[in-house]
Design an enzyme around this catalytic site. Sequence first.
Site, PDB file in Angstrom:
ATOM      1  N   TYR A 129       0.842  -1.193   0.000  1.00  0.00           N
ATOM      2  CA  TYR A 129       0.000   0.000   0.000  1.00  0.00           C
ATOM      3  C   TYR A 129       0.875   1.241   0.000  1.00  0.00           C
ATOM      4  O   TYR A 129       1.879   1.306   0.720  1.00  0.00           O
ATOM      5  CB  TYR A 129      -0.916   0.014   1.239  1.00  0.00           C
ATOM      6  CG  TYR A 129      -1.766   1.254   1.312  1.00  0.00           C
ATOM      7  CD1 TYR A 129      -2.864   1.405   0.480  1.00  0.00           C
ATOM      8  CD2 TYR A 129      -1.468   2.284   2.197  1.00  0.00           C
ATOM      9  CE1 TYR A 129      -3.652   2.551   0.530  1.00  0.00           C
ATOM     10  CE2 TYR A 129      -2.248   3.433   2.258  1.00  0.00           C
ATOM     11  CZ  TYR A 129      -3.334   3.559   1.413  1.00  0.00           C
ATOM     12  OH  TYR A 129      -4.108   4.686   1.460  1.00  0.00           O
ATOM     13  N   GLY A 162       7.216   6.511  -7.315  1.00  0.00           N
ATOM     14  CA  GLY A 162       8.162   5.405  -7.259  1.00  0.00           C
ATOM     15  C   GLY A 162       8.200   4.653  -5.942  1.00  0.00           C
ATOM     16  O   GLY A 162       9.041   3.773  -5.760  1.00  0.00           O
ATOM     17  N   TYR A 220       3.279  -3.386 -12.606  1.00  0.00           N
ATOM     18  CA  TYR A 220       3.809  -4.746 -12.523  1.00  0.00           C
ATOM     19  C   TYR A 220       4.349  -5.215 -13.875  1.00  0.00           C
ATOM     20  O   TYR A 220       5.392  -5.867 -13.939  1.00  0.00           O
ATOM     21  CB  TYR A 220       2.746  -5.716 -12.010  1.00  0.00           C
ATOM     22  CG  TYR A 220       2.214  -5.361 -10.636  1.00  0.00           C
ATOM     23  CD1 TYR A 220       2.967  -4.622  -9.722  1.00  0.00           C
ATOM     24  CD2 TYR A 220       0.936  -5.745 -10.251  1.00  0.00           C
ATOM     25  CE1 TYR A 220       2.466  -4.294  -8.470  1.00  0.00           C
ATOM     26  CE2 TYR A 220       0.436  -5.431  -8.995  1.00  0.00           C
ATOM     27  CZ  TYR A 220       1.203  -4.703  -8.116  1.00  0.00           C
ATOM     28  OH  TYR A 220       0.710  -4.386  -6.881  1.00  0.00           O
TER      29      TYR A 220
END
Length: 159
Positions: A85, A94, A130
């Site tokens: 989170y 980032g 991802y």
Amino acid sequence: MTTIRPATRADVPQILAFVRELAEFEREPDAVVATEAMLEHALFGEGSAEAVMAEAGGKPVGFALFFHNFSTWTGRKGLYLEDLYVTPDARGQGVGTALLAHLAGVALDRDCARFEWAVLDWNKAAIDVYRKIGAVGMDEWRIQRVSGEALERLAGRKA
């Protein structure tokens, strides 16, 4: 600049607050039943899980909670990311990538064969991150879960 450090007992209230914020984000605001005592026991008592904190300017801006799993195919343990989170104001800076990179290093340092996690199919922003870092979706696999009364029935402890 983002700093990643191991969580301490003093971080447990912040971790639980982040878990609640994550549940809100994932559209399950009432699903969190964890308490500070439960998290402290899991992280620092029985040691079934670990957590790292992300800080920017000395302020907590995120966390990641993880544990080891095992692959019979590789004969080695893996690292499973349960939750990651980042606070809304720190997103896009980032922080999430820094947390993932840190955990990738943990996985390598511990001779893990894999680093895995699940993502909700509607979370396009996370999925895009991802894919950028090289994660591959395992779309042919479906997570299965038994909990609550169904778990008790399966174990033969409830009719």
